[in-house]
Design a protein around this motif. Structure first.
Motif, PDB file in Angstrom:
ATOM      1  N   ALA A 187      44.686  57.870  31.875  1.00  0.00           N
ATOM      2  CA  ALA A 187      43.468  57.394  32.537  1.00  0.00           C
ATOM      3  C   ALA A 187      43.833  56.181  33.381  1.00  0.00           C
ATOM      4  O   ALA A 187      44.771  55.438  33.064  1.00  0.00           O
ATOM      5  CB  ALA A 187      42.398  57.011  31.515  1.00  0.00           C
ATOM      6  N   THR A 188      43.101  55.993  34.461  1.00  0.00           N
ATOM      7  CA  THR A 188      43.259  54.790  35.279  1.00  0.00           C
ATOM      8  C   THR A 188      41.891  54.160  35.504  1.00  0.00           C
ATOM      9  O   THR A 188      40.874  54.864  35.597  1.00  0.00           O
ATOM     10  CB  THR A 188      43.894  55.095  36.652  1.00  0.00           C
ATOM     11  OG1 THR A 188      43.079  56.032  37.363  1.00  0.00           O
ATOM     12  CG2 THR A 188      45.303  55.638  36.499  1.00  0.00           C
ATOM     13  N   THR A 189      41.893  52.838  35.584  1.00  0.00           N
ATOM     14  CA  THR A 189      40.680  52.069  35.883  1.00  0.00           C
ATOM     15  C   THR A 189      41.034  51.052  36.948  1.00  0.00           C
ATOM     16  O   THR A 189      42.051  50.344  36.838  1.00  0.00           O
ATOM     17  CB  THR A 189      40.162  51.338  34.636  1.00  0.00           C
ATOM     18  OG1 THR A 189      39.914  52.295  33.595  1.00  0.00           O
ATOM     19  CG2 THR A 189      38.877  50.576  34.936  1.00  0.00           C
ATOM     20  N   TRP A 190      40.194  50.983  37.988  1.00  0.00           N
ATOM     21  CA  TRP A 190      40.440  50.037  39.074  1.00  0.00           C
ATOM     22  C   TRP A 190      39.388  48.943  39.025  1.00  0.00           C
ATOM     23  O   TRP A 190      38.191  49.228  39.057  1.00  0.00           O
ATOM     24  CB  TRP A 190      40.370  50.766  40.409  1.00  0.00           C
ATOM     25  CG  TRP A 190      40.687  49.903  41.609  1.00  0.00           C
ATOM     26  CD1 TRP A 190      41.460  48.784  41.651  1.00  0.00           C
ATOM     27  CD2 TRP A 190      40.238  50.128  42.950  1.00  0.00           C
ATOM     28  NE1 TRP A 190      41.540  48.289  42.926  1.00  0.00           N
ATOM     29  CE2 TRP A 190      40.806  49.093  43.742  1.00  0.00           C
ATOM     30  CE3 TRP A 190      39.427  51.088  43.552  1.00  0.00           C
ATOM     31  CZ2 TRP A 190      40.567  48.998  45.127  1.00  0.00           C
ATOM     32  CZ3 TRP A 190      39.209  50.998  44.918  1.00  0.00           C
ATOM     33  CH2 TRP A 190      39.763  49.972  45.698  1.00  0.00           C
ATOM     34  N   VAL A 191      39.836  47.682  38.935  1.00  0.00           N
ATOM     35  CA  VAL A 191      38.898  46.559  38.924  1.00  0.00           C
ATOM     36  C   VAL A 191      39.277  45.563  40.014  1.00  0.00           C
ATOM     37  O   VAL A 191      40.447  45.308  40.271  1.00  0.00           O
ATOM     38  CB  VAL A 191      38.865  45.853  37.546  1.00  0.00           C
ATOM     39  CG1 VAL A 191      38.343  46.782  36.483  1.00  0.00           C
ATOM     40  CG2 VAL A 191      40.237  45.335  37.151  1.00  0.00           C
ATOM     41  N   THR A 192      38.244  45.016  40.683  1.00  0.00           N
ATOM     42  CA  THR A 192      38.453  44.022  41.733  1.00  0.00           C
ATOM     43  C   THR A 192      37.359  42.961  41.646  1.00  0.00           C
ATOM     44  O   THR A 192      36.269  43.215  41.126  1.00  0.00           O
ATOM     45  CB  THR A 192      38.399  44.663  43.135  1.00  0.00           C
ATOM     46  OG1 THR A 192      37.053  45.059  43.430  1.00  0.00           O
ATOM     47  CG2 THR A 192      39.309  45.867  43.242  1.00  0.00           C
ATOM     48  N   ARG A 193      37.655  41.806  42.187  1.00  0.00           N
ATOM     49  CA  ARG A 193      36.662  40.718  42.193  1.00  0.00           C
ATOM     50  C   ARG A 193      35.490  41.039  43.104  1.00  0.00           C
ATOM     51  O   ARG A 193      34.343  40.733  42.794  1.00  0.00           O
ATOM     52  CB  ARG A 193      37.314  39.400  42.637  1.00  0.00           C
ATOM     53  CG  ARG A 193      38.185  38.746  41.585  1.00  0.00           C
ATOM     54  CD  ARG A 193      38.561  37.320  41.971  1.00  0.00           C
ATOM     55  NE  ARG A 193      39.189  37.244  43.284  1.00  0.00           N
ATOM     56  CZ  ARG A 193      38.638  36.717  44.370  1.00  0.00           C
ATOM     57  NH1 ARG A 193      37.408  36.215  44.308  1.00  0.00           N
ATOM     58  NH2 ARG A 193      39.296  36.681  45.508  1.00  0.00           N
ATOM     59  N   THR A 194      35.773  41.607  44.250  1.00  0.00           N
ATOM     60  CA  THR A 194      34.716  41.955  45.204  1.00  0.00           C
ATOM     61  C   THR A 194      34.849  43.428  45.573  1.00  0.00           C
ATOM     62  O   THR A 194      35.946  44.001  45.474  1.00  0.00           O
ATOM     63  CB  THR A 194      34.812  41.097  46.483  1.00  0.00           C
ATOM     64  OG1 THR A 194      36.110  41.305  47.086  1.00  0.00           O
ATOM     65  CG2 THR A 194      34.641  39.618  46.162  1.00  0.00           C
ATOM     66  N   PRO A 195      33.769  44.072  45.998  1.00  0.00           N
ATOM     67  CA  PRO A 195      33.860  45.486  46.367  1.00  0.00           C
ATOM     68  C   PRO A 195      34.847  45.691  47.514  1.00  0.00           C
ATOM     69  O   PRO A 195      34.938  44.860  48.421  1.00  0.00           O
ATOM     70  CB  PRO A 195      32.427  45.825  46.808  1.00  0.00           C
ATOM     71  CG  PRO A 195      31.567  44.800  46.131  1.00  0.00           C
ATOM     72  CD  PRO A 195      32.384  43.553  46.091  1.00  0.00           C
ATOM     73  N   PRO A 196      35.608  46.784  47.495  1.00  0.00           N
ATOM     74  CA  PRO A 196      36.539  47.049  48.599  1.00  0.00           C
ATOM     75  C   PRO A 196      35.783  47.271  49.896  1.00  0.00           C
ATOM     76  O   PRO A 196      34.693  47.854  49.904  1.00  0.00           O
ATOM     77  CB  PRO A 196      37.274  48.323  48.150  1.00  0.00           C
ATOM     78  CG  PRO A 196      36.358  48.961  47.164  1.00  0.00           C
ATOM     79  CD  PRO A 196      35.636  47.845  46.479  1.00  0.00           C
ATOM     80  N   ARG A 197      36.360  46.787  50.969  1.00  0.00           N
ATOM     81  CA  ARG A 197      35.762  46.983  52.295  1.00  0.00           C
ATOM     82  C   ARG A 197      36.635  47.983  53.045  1.00  0.00           C
ATOM     83  O   ARG A 197      37.715  47.659  53.516  1.00  0.00           O
ATOM     84  CB  ARG A 197      35.678  45.656  53.046  1.00  0.00           C
ATOM     85  CG  ARG A 197      34.995  45.736  54.402  1.00  0.00           C
ATOM     86  CD  ARG A 197      34.619  44.346  54.902  1.00  0.00           C
ATOM     87  NE  ARG A 197      35.764  43.471  55.034  1.00  0.00           N
ATOM     88  CZ  ARG A 197      36.546  43.403  56.110  1.00  0.00           C
ATOM     89  NH1 ARG A 197      36.303  44.186  57.150  1.00  0.00           N
ATOM     90  NH2 ARG A 197      37.560  42.567  56.162  1.00  0.00           N
ATOM     91  N   TRP A 198      36.142  49.220  53.115  1.00  0.00           N
ATOM     92  CA  TRP A 198      36.918  50.275  53.751  1.00  0.00           C
ATOM     93  C   TRP A 198      36.747  50.223  55.264  1.00  0.00           C
ATOM     94  O   TRP A 198      35.641  50.035  55.769  1.00  0.00           O
ATOM     95  CB  TRP A 198      36.487  51.642  53.218  1.00  0.00           C
ATOM     96  CG  TRP A 198      36.754  51.810  51.756  1.00  0.00           C
ATOM     97  CD1 TRP A 198      35.844  51.748  50.741  1.00  0.00           C
ATOM     98  CD2 TRP A 198      38.026  52.036  51.142  1.00  0.00           C
ATOM     99  NE1 TRP A 198      36.464  51.925  49.530  1.00  0.00           N
ATOM    100  CE2 TRP A 198      37.807  52.117  49.736  1.00  0.00           C
ATOM    101  CE3 TRP A 198      39.330  52.182  51.621  1.00  0.00           C
ATOM    102  CZ2 TRP A 198      38.843  52.338  48.834  1.00  0.00           C
ATOM    103  CZ3 TRP A 198      40.348  52.405  50.718  1.00  0.00           C
ATOM    104  CH2 TRP A 198      40.112  52.483  49.354  1.00  0.00           C
ATOM    105  N   ARG A 199      37.852  50.388  55.959  1.00  0.00           N
ATOM    106  CA  ARG A 199      37.842  50.313  57.423  1.00  0.00           C
ATOM    107  C   ARG A 199      38.167  51.686  57.998  1.00  0.00           C
ATOM    108  O   ARG A 199      39.254  52.217  57.811  1.00  0.00           O
ATOM    109  CB  ARG A 199      38.898  49.300  57.890  1.00  0.00           C
ATOM    110  CG  ARG A 199      38.904  49.064  59.395  1.00  0.00           C
ATOM    111  CD  ARG A 199      40.118  48.249  59.819  1.00  0.00           C
ATOM    112  NE  ARG A 199      41.355  49.019  59.809  1.00  0.00           N
ATOM    113  CZ  ARG A 199      42.382  48.791  59.020  1.00  0.00           C
ATOM    114  NH1 ARG A 199      42.346  47.837  58.128  1.00  0.00           N
ATOM    115  NH2 ARG A 199      43.472  49.544  59.090  1.00  0.00           N
ATOM    116  N   SER A 200      37.201  52.274  58.685  1.00  0.00           N
ATOM    117  CA  SER A 200      37.459  53.536  59.367  1.00  0.00           C
ATOM    118  C   SER A 200      37.806  53.251  60.827  1.00  0.00           C
ATOM    119  O   SER A 200      37.435  52.217  61.378  1.00  0.00           O
ATOM    120  CB  SER A 200      36.233  54.452  59.283  1.00  0.00           C
ATOM    121  OG  SER A 200      35.117  53.813  59.883  1.00  0.00           O
TER     122      SER A 200
END
Length: 352
Positions: A187-200
Motif C-alpha cells: 500500500a502507498t499513502t501520499w501526504v503533503t502540507r498543502t494540496p498539490p497544484r497541477w499544471r496543465s
C-alpha cells in the motif's frame, strides 16, 4: 602565500558554467569539488531515474547536450557529459576537496579545506543543496519502528516490495517515487502540507520568467528561497494523470503524529512499514558562516549573484538560479561581475 583571483566551490552545473565564463576572462581560478568524480549531485540520483523522466537538463555553455538514449539512467548520462565538458575546456577542477570554512583575511578570502587552504580575491559558491537533506519533525517520529528514508537514500522501488509506504512531500520526486513504488508495495499513502497544484499545458518561457521573478524577489529581501514546485506547480503528464485516476496520487493532508507502527490523523491511524521523506533540501552554505552572509530574515540577500553582506562572494545555483538553465545564466553573470571588479572596470566593493 599564493593568491588566486577566484576560487569556485562546486563543479555541478552552476560551478562549471561559472568556470567556463572565468576561463574566458583570463583570470586565475581553481574549482574545488567535493565529489570523487564529475557529475555533481547527479552522481547520487537513484538508478531508476531515467534522463527522460528528470527535469530538463539544459546544455552547459559552449557544448551541446544531446544524448542518443534518454532512457539511460540520469546518474550516468549527466556525469559523462560533465566529464567531457571538463576535458573539452581544460577546466582546473581539483577533487575530492571538502571545504570547511571561508574566512575574510583583510581584503582576501581564505578557503579552508581538508587538503589545505586556498586564498583568493573573490569566491563563487556553487554547492547546491544535495548534501543538506531536510526532514521536518513531527511528534512521535523518534518512536517509529519501521524504516525512515529521505530522497537521498532512495534505493529503488524493488526495496519496498510488499511493504506499506507513506511518502511525505509535494514535489516531483514524491510523485515519481509513488508511481514507481505503488505497483510493488502492499500500500502507498501520499501526504503533503498543502494540496498539490497541477499544471496543465507547457511551462513556456514566460511562465519560467515569472517563476524565477518570484523566487528572485524573496532572495533580494534576504528570505530563505522556496522550493521550485511552490512556484512552478506539478506537470500534469500522462503518467501523472494515470496516477491520479488510479488513486495512487490521491493526496492526504499531513498527519498530526507518528506512532511506533504508522502515522495518525486525530483518532485514525494508518499502519506503515516505511516513511519516505521526499521533503526537499536546504542550501549547503554552512561553510560561508564566518562571512556572516545571512540576513535577519534567515536567507542570504543577493544583488544579482553577489552576496549583499560580502560582495566578494557570489552565489550561483542558489534561489532563482537553482535550475539547470538558471545555473547557466548565474554562472556566466558571476564571471562577468567578478572580472569587471578585479580588472578595475567596476567599483571595488569593500569587505563586509
Amino acid at each position: 602565500m599564493d593568491v588566486q583571483d577566484v576560487v569556485v566551490i562546486g563543479a555541478g552545473q552552476a560551478g562549471l558554467s561559472a568556470a567556463y565564463g572565468l576561463a574566458r576572462t583570463g583570470l586565475d581560478f581553481t574549482v574545488l569539488d567535493g565529489e570523487v568524480g564529475p557529475g555533481g549531485a547527479w552522481r547520487h540520483r537513484w538508478d531508476s531515474l531515467r534522463l527522460s523522466d528528470a527535469h530538463r537538463v539544459h546544455p552547459l555553455p559552449g557544448m551541446d547536450f544531446a544524448p542518443e538514449d534518454a532512457s539511460r539512467p540520469a546518474n550516468r548520462v549527466v556525469p559523462e557529459y560533465f566529464a567531457a565538458y571538463e576535458r573539452e575546456f581544460a577546466l582546473p577542477v581539483v577533487r575530492p576537496v571538502r571545504v570547511s570554512a571561508v574566512r575574510s583575511v583583510g581584503e582576501l578570502l581564505r578557503v579552508e579545506t581538508d587538503r589545505g587552504d586556498w586564498t583568493a580575491k573573490a569566491l563563487v559558491n556553487a554547492t547546491g543543496t544535495w548534501n543538506r537533506p531536510f526532514v521536518p519533525h513531527y511528534p512521535g517520529v523518534e518512536t517509529f519502528r519501521g524504516r525512515q528514508l529521505h530522497t537521498v537514500d532512495f534505493p529503488g522501488a524493488e526495496a519496498f516490495a510488499g511493504q506499506r509506504v507513506v511518502v511525505v512531500g509535494g514535489g516531483s520526486s514524491a510523485v515519481q517515487f509513488l508511481l514507481q513504488i505503488a505497483p510493488v508495495a502492499a500500500a502507498t499513502t501520499w501526504v503533503t502540507r498543502t494540496p498539490p497544484r497541477w499544471r496543465s499545458g507547457p511551462f513556456d518561457e514566460n511562465a519560467g520568467r515569472e517563476a524565477v521573478a518570484l523566487v528572485e524577489e524573496r532572495v533580494r529581501q534576504g528570505l530563505p528561497p522556496r522550493a521550485v514546485v511552490s512556484v512552478t506547480g506539478l506537470p500534469l503528464t500522462d503518467a501523472n494523470r494515470a496516477g491520479i485516476e488510479s488513486g495512487v496520487l490521491e493526496r492526504r493532508p499531513m498527519f498530526t503524529a507518528v506512532t511506533p507502527t504508522g502515522v495518525r490523523w486525530g483518532e485514525h491511524e494508518e499502519p506503515a512499514d516505511v516513511l519516505l521523506w521526499a521533503t526537499g533540501f536546504r542550501p549547503a552554505v554552512g561553510h560561508l558562516a564566518p562571512l556572516h552572509p545571512r540576513s535577519p530574515h534567515g536567507g542570504i540577500a543577493l544583488d544579482g549573484t553577489r552576496a549583499v553582506a560580502d560582495p566578494r562572494a557570489h552565489l550561483v545555483g542558489y534561489g532563482p538560479s537553482a535550475s539547470t538553465i538558471g545555473a547557466n545564466r548565474a554562472g556566466r553573470a558571476a564571471a562577468r561581475e567578478i572580472a569587471a571588479f578585479l580588472t578595475g572596470s567596476a567599483a571595488a566593493p569593500g569587505a563586509a
